[in-house]
Design an enzyme around this catalytic site. Structure first.
Site, PDB file in Angstrom:
ATOM      1  N   ASN A   7      14.740  25.600  37.126  1.00 43.72           N
ATOM      2  CA  ASN A   7      15.353  24.531  36.368  1.00 43.72           C
ATOM      3  C   ASN A   7      14.532  23.188  36.787  1.00 43.72           C
ATOM      4  O   ASN A   7      14.633  22.973  37.948  1.00 43.72           O
ATOM      5  CB  ASN A   7      16.619  24.281  36.947  1.00 43.72           C
ATOM      6  CG  ASN A   7      17.313  23.224  36.405  1.00 43.72           C
ATOM      7  OD1 ASN A   7      17.032  22.238  36.287  1.00 43.72           O
ATOM      8  ND2 ASN A   7      18.586  23.473  36.138  1.00 43.72           N
ATOM      9  N   HIS A  10      15.075  18.179  37.957  1.00 36.98           N
ATOM     10  CA  HIS A  10      14.700  17.113  38.952  1.00 36.98           C
ATOM     11  C   HIS A  10      13.366  16.637  39.036  1.00 36.98           C
ATOM     12  O   HIS A  10      13.224  15.763  39.685  1.00 36.98           O
ATOM     13  CB  HIS A  10      14.983  17.655  40.427  1.00 36.98           C
ATOM     14  CG  HIS A  10      16.528  18.153  40.779  1.00 36.98           C
ATOM     15  ND1 HIS A  10      17.501  17.071  40.509  1.00 36.98           N
ATOM     16  CD2 HIS A  10      17.300  19.257  40.818  1.00 36.98           C
ATOM     17  CE1 HIS A  10      18.561  17.448  40.695  1.00 36.98           C
ATOM     18  NE2 HIS A  10      18.483  18.831  40.765  1.00 36.98           N
ATOM     19  N   HIS A  43      18.751  20.832  31.368  1.00 41.64           N
ATOM     20  CA  HIS A  43      20.061  20.535  31.104  1.00 41.64           C
ATOM     21  C   HIS A  43      19.829  19.115  30.458  1.00 41.64           C
ATOM     22  O   HIS A  43      19.664  18.144  31.007  1.00 41.64           O
ATOM     23  CB  HIS A  43      21.034  20.351  32.401  1.00 41.64           C
ATOM     24  CG  HIS A  43      22.266  20.360  32.328  1.00 41.64           C
ATOM     25  ND1 HIS A  43      23.286  19.891  33.354  1.00 41.64           N
ATOM     26  CD2 HIS A  43      23.147  19.917  31.259  1.00 41.64           C
ATOM     27  CE1 HIS A  43      24.376  19.977  32.670  1.00 41.64           C
ATOM     28  NE2 HIS A  43      24.356  19.484  31.496  1.00 41.64           N
ATOM     29  N   ARG A  45      21.935  16.524  29.297  1.00 37.95           N
ATOM     30  CA  ARG A  45      23.313  16.145  29.695  1.00 37.95           C
ATOM     31  C   ARG A  45      23.695  14.885  28.615  1.00 37.95           C
ATOM     32  O   ARG A  45      22.807  14.081  28.119  1.00 37.95           O
ATOM     33  CB  ARG A  45      23.250  15.279  31.093  1.00 37.95           C
ATOM     34  CG  ARG A  45      23.364  16.007  32.242  1.00 37.95           C
ATOM     35  CD  ARG A  45      23.380  15.664  33.599  1.00 37.95           C
ATOM     36  NE  ARG A  45      24.684  15.052  33.430  1.00 37.95           N
ATOM     37  CZ  ARG A  45      25.655  15.893  34.334  1.00 37.95           C
ATOM     38  NH1 ARG A  45      25.302  16.648  34.820  1.00 37.95           N
ATOM     39  NH2 ARG A  45      26.637  15.071  34.466  1.00 37.95           N
ATOM     40  N   ARG A  49      20.799  11.485  31.973  1.00 36.85           N
ATOM     41  CA  ARG A  49      20.275  11.013  33.168  1.00 36.85           C
ATOM     42  C   ARG A  49      18.920  11.645  33.856  1.00 36.85           C
ATOM     43  O   ARG A  49      18.241  11.169  34.598  1.00 36.85           O
ATOM     44  CB  ARG A  49      21.383  11.243  34.607  1.00 36.85           C
ATOM     45  CG  ARG A  49      21.400  12.528  34.723  1.00 36.85           C
ATOM     46  CD  ARG A  49      22.567  12.796  35.979  1.00 36.85           C
ATOM     47  NE  ARG A  49      23.837  12.514  35.726  1.00 36.85           N
ATOM     48  CZ  ARG A  49      24.698  12.785  36.479  1.00 36.85           C
ATOM     49  NH1 ARG A  49      24.592  13.517  37.449  1.00 36.85           N
ATOM     50  NH2 ARG A  49      26.087  12.459  36.233  1.00 36.85           N
ATOM     51  N   HIS A  50      18.493  12.688  33.309  1.00 40.12           N
ATOM     52  CA  HIS A  50      17.202  13.339  33.803  1.00 40.12           C
ATOM     53  C   HIS A  50      16.447  13.698  32.525  1.00 40.12           C
ATOM     54  O   HIS A  50      15.253  13.135  31.949  1.00 40.12           O
ATOM     55  CB  HIS A  50      17.233  14.228  34.777  1.00 40.12           C
ATOM     56  CG  HIS A  50      18.351  15.340  34.825  1.00 40.12           C
ATOM     57  ND1 HIS A  50      18.550  16.014  33.503  1.00 40.12           N
ATOM     58  CD2 HIS A  50      19.204  15.783  35.935  1.00 40.12           C
ATOM     59  CE1 HIS A  50      19.814  16.627  33.941  1.00 40.12           C
ATOM     60  NE2 HIS A  50      20.119  16.362  35.317  1.00 40.12           N
ATOM     61  N   GLU A  70      20.641  23.957  29.124  1.00 36.96           N
ATOM     62  CA  GLU A  70      21.989  24.052  29.403  1.00 36.96           C
ATOM     63  C   GLU A  70      22.599  22.869  28.969  1.00 36.96           C
ATOM     64  O   GLU A  70      22.097  21.800  28.904  1.00 36.96           O
ATOM     65  CB  GLU A  70      22.249  23.594  31.052  1.00 36.96           C
ATOM     66  CG  GLU A  70      21.405  24.908  31.773  1.00 36.96           C
ATOM     67  CD  GLU A  70      21.584  24.649  33.349  1.00 36.96           C
ATOM     68  OE1 GLU A  70      21.918  23.430  33.855  1.00 36.96           O
ATOM     69  OE2 GLU A  70      21.170  25.327  33.988  1.00 36.96           O
ATOM     70  N   THR A 101      26.399  19.973  38.360  1.00 37.33           N
ATOM     71  CA  THR A 101      27.303  20.706  37.878  1.00 37.33           C
ATOM     72  C   THR A 101      28.212  21.294  38.999  1.00 37.33           C
ATOM     73  O   THR A 101      27.849  22.148  39.835  1.00 37.33           O
ATOM     74  CB  THR A 101      26.659  21.696  37.098  1.00 37.33           C
ATOM     75  OG1 THR A 101      25.597  21.325  36.075  1.00 37.33           O
ATOM     76  CG2 THR A 101      27.790  22.495  36.201  1.00 37.33           C
ATOM     77  N   GLU A 151      26.737  33.549  33.545  1.00 46.17           N
ATOM     78  CA  GLU A 151      25.835  33.031  34.654  1.00 46.17           C
ATOM     79  C   GLU A 151      26.763  32.470  35.709  1.00 46.17           C
ATOM     80  O   GLU A 151      27.651  31.644  35.537  1.00 46.17           O
ATOM     81  CB  GLU A 151      24.986  31.678  34.503  1.00 46.17           C
ATOM     82  CG  GLU A 151      24.247  31.268  35.685  1.00 46.17           C
ATOM     83  CD  GLU A 151      23.203  30.349  35.250  1.00 46.17           C
ATOM     84  OE1 GLU A 151      22.627  30.319  34.312  1.00 46.17           O
ATOM     85  OE2 GLU A 151      22.823  29.388  36.349  1.00 46.17           O
ATOM     86  N   HIS A 190      22.847  28.350  41.145  1.00 44.69           N
ATOM     87  CA  HIS A 190      23.334  27.275  41.548  1.00 44.69           C
ATOM     88  C   HIS A 190      23.294  27.306  43.075  1.00 44.69           C
ATOM     89  O   HIS A 190      23.755  28.360  43.574  1.00 44.69           O
ATOM     90  CB  HIS A 190      24.836  26.935  41.076  1.00 44.69           C
ATOM     91  CG  HIS A 190      25.048  25.268  41.229  1.00 44.69           C
ATOM     92  ND1 HIS A 190      25.195  24.563  42.401  1.00 44.69           N
ATOM     93  CD2 HIS A 190      25.020  24.296  40.222  1.00 44.69           C
ATOM     94  CE1 HIS A 190      25.212  23.297  42.203  1.00 44.69           C
ATOM     95  NE2 HIS A 190      25.210  22.905  40.829  1.00 44.69           N
TER      96      HIS A 190
HETATM   97  N1  PXP Z   1      22.383  27.073  36.734  1.00 46.08           N
HETATM   98  C1  PXP Z   1      23.199  26.042  36.158  1.00 46.08           C
HETATM   99  C2  PXP Z   1      24.069  26.582  35.009  1.00 46.08           C
HETATM  100  C3  PXP Z   1      23.090  24.970  36.442  1.00 46.08           C
HETATM  101  O1  PXP Z   1      23.970  23.743  35.865  1.00 46.08           O
HETATM  102  C4  PXP Z   1      22.224  24.474  37.652  1.00 46.08           C
HETATM  103  C5  PXP Z   1      22.351  23.104  38.145  1.00 46.08           C
HETATM  104  O2  PXP Z   1      21.793  22.148  37.200  1.00 46.08           O
HETATM  105  C6  PXP Z   1      21.550  25.519  38.224  1.00 46.08           C
HETATM  106  C7  PXP Z   1      21.765  26.804  37.730  1.00 46.08           C
HETATM  107  C8  PXP Z   1      20.631  25.345  39.285  1.00 46.08           C
HETATM  108  O3  PXP Z   1      21.380  24.876  40.393  1.00 46.08           O
HETATM  109  P1  PXP Z   1      20.669  24.570  41.653  1.00 46.08           P
HETATM  110  O4  PXP Z   1      19.625  23.050  41.323  1.00 46.08           O
HETATM  111  O5  PXP Z   1      21.259  24.262  42.789  1.00 46.08           O
HETATM  112  O6  PXP Z   1      19.090  25.233  41.925  1.00 46.08           O
END
Ligand code: PXP
Length: 240
Positions: A7, A10, A43, A45, A49-50, A70, A101, A151, A190
């Site tokens: 992901n 960030h 993601h 959103r 925001r990102h 996402e 999330t 997931e 997550h």
């Molecule tokens: N999976 C989903 C569905 C998420 O929303 C997120 C966070 O955006 C992640 C995985 C990744 O989580 P983390 O950034 O804590 O590794």
């Protein structure tokens, strides 16, 4: 082997801090791909925001690995997803005030709407995942709406200490078994880190993990390619 979705939200968070062009999100995605990641996750959103719409358009054009988008199950973003046609859409809850999330999607509380959303995405050739808490009711509802994957939210496990740790892992394991028996493919994500990933990777039937914050944080110190390799190594060493 359990597959790794990276992901890269960030990377975009850092870019948006100056609303400029650095760090380059597409370059980051390509480095992850070259390092062996199986999927890139972003993601989009509603508050942008990102990740921005243009990021998704470019990723959809240049990625050789799967793209996992996402998003919330809202008209504006689902229409974008149908145009982009990522490999997978992972439906997540979205709350404008949240830092990340926070919990899973309440599929059981929104069956009719989500069933319609899943059918629409399927019509566009997109597979659908439900990001849910590891609760049997939510797993069953995900099967009811015809999702392809669940997931399971590993945030509670990631935050748990001592006795709670095993209890949270068991909760994920029980929900995973129910998912597999209901014909769903089991993914997890997550809060996963190099320290807590092994126990999740060893869960029977796990297909894929999606990891963002900890991997991008690690990349600040060792580089993105090395960070991806380290997470892949844990998956290789500990998966069932
Ligand atoms: N999976 C989903 C569905 C998420 O929303 C997120 C966070 O955006 C992640 C995985 C990744 O989580 P983390 O950034 O804590 O590794």
């Amino acid at each position: 082997m359990v597959e790794l979705g990276v992901n890269i939200d960030h990377v975009a968070t850092l870019r948006q801090a100056r609303q400029g062009i650095e760090p380059d999100l597409i370059a980051a995605a390509k480095v992850c791909e070259l390092a062996g990641a199986h999927q890139i996750t972003v993601h989009l959103r509603q508050d942008r925001r990102h990740i921005q719409d243009r990021d998704c358009e470019l990723l959809a054009q240049v990625l050789q690995v799967r793209m996992n988008l996402e998003c919330a199950a809202v008209e504006e973003i689902i229409a974008i997803a149908c145009k982009l046609q990522p490999h997978t859409v992972c439906l997540v809850p979205e709350n404008r005030q949240e830092i990340t999330t926070e919990g899973g999607l309440d599929v059981a509380g929104d069956v009719a709407h989500l069933k319609e959303t899943v059918a629409r995405l399927h019509e566009h050739g997109i597979q659908v995942s439900m990001f849910i808490d590891p609760e049997l009711e939510q797993v069953e509802a995900s099967a009811e709406v015809d999702a392809d994957y669940v997931e399971l939210h590993t945030g509670a496990y990631a935050n748990a200490k001592d006795d709670r740790l095993l209890a949270e892992l068991n909760r994920i394991s029980d929900a995973a078994m129910r998912a597999i028996n209901s014909g769903l493919i089991f993914n997890a994500g997550h809060g996963l880190t190099l320290r807590n990933l092994a126990a999740v990777a060893a869960l029977p039937g796990l297909n894929e993990v999606n990891i963002g914050h900890s991997l991008v944080s690690r990349a600040l110190f060792v580089g993105l390619e090395q960070a991806v390799s380290e997470f892949l190594e844990v998956l290789q060493n500990y998966c069932d």
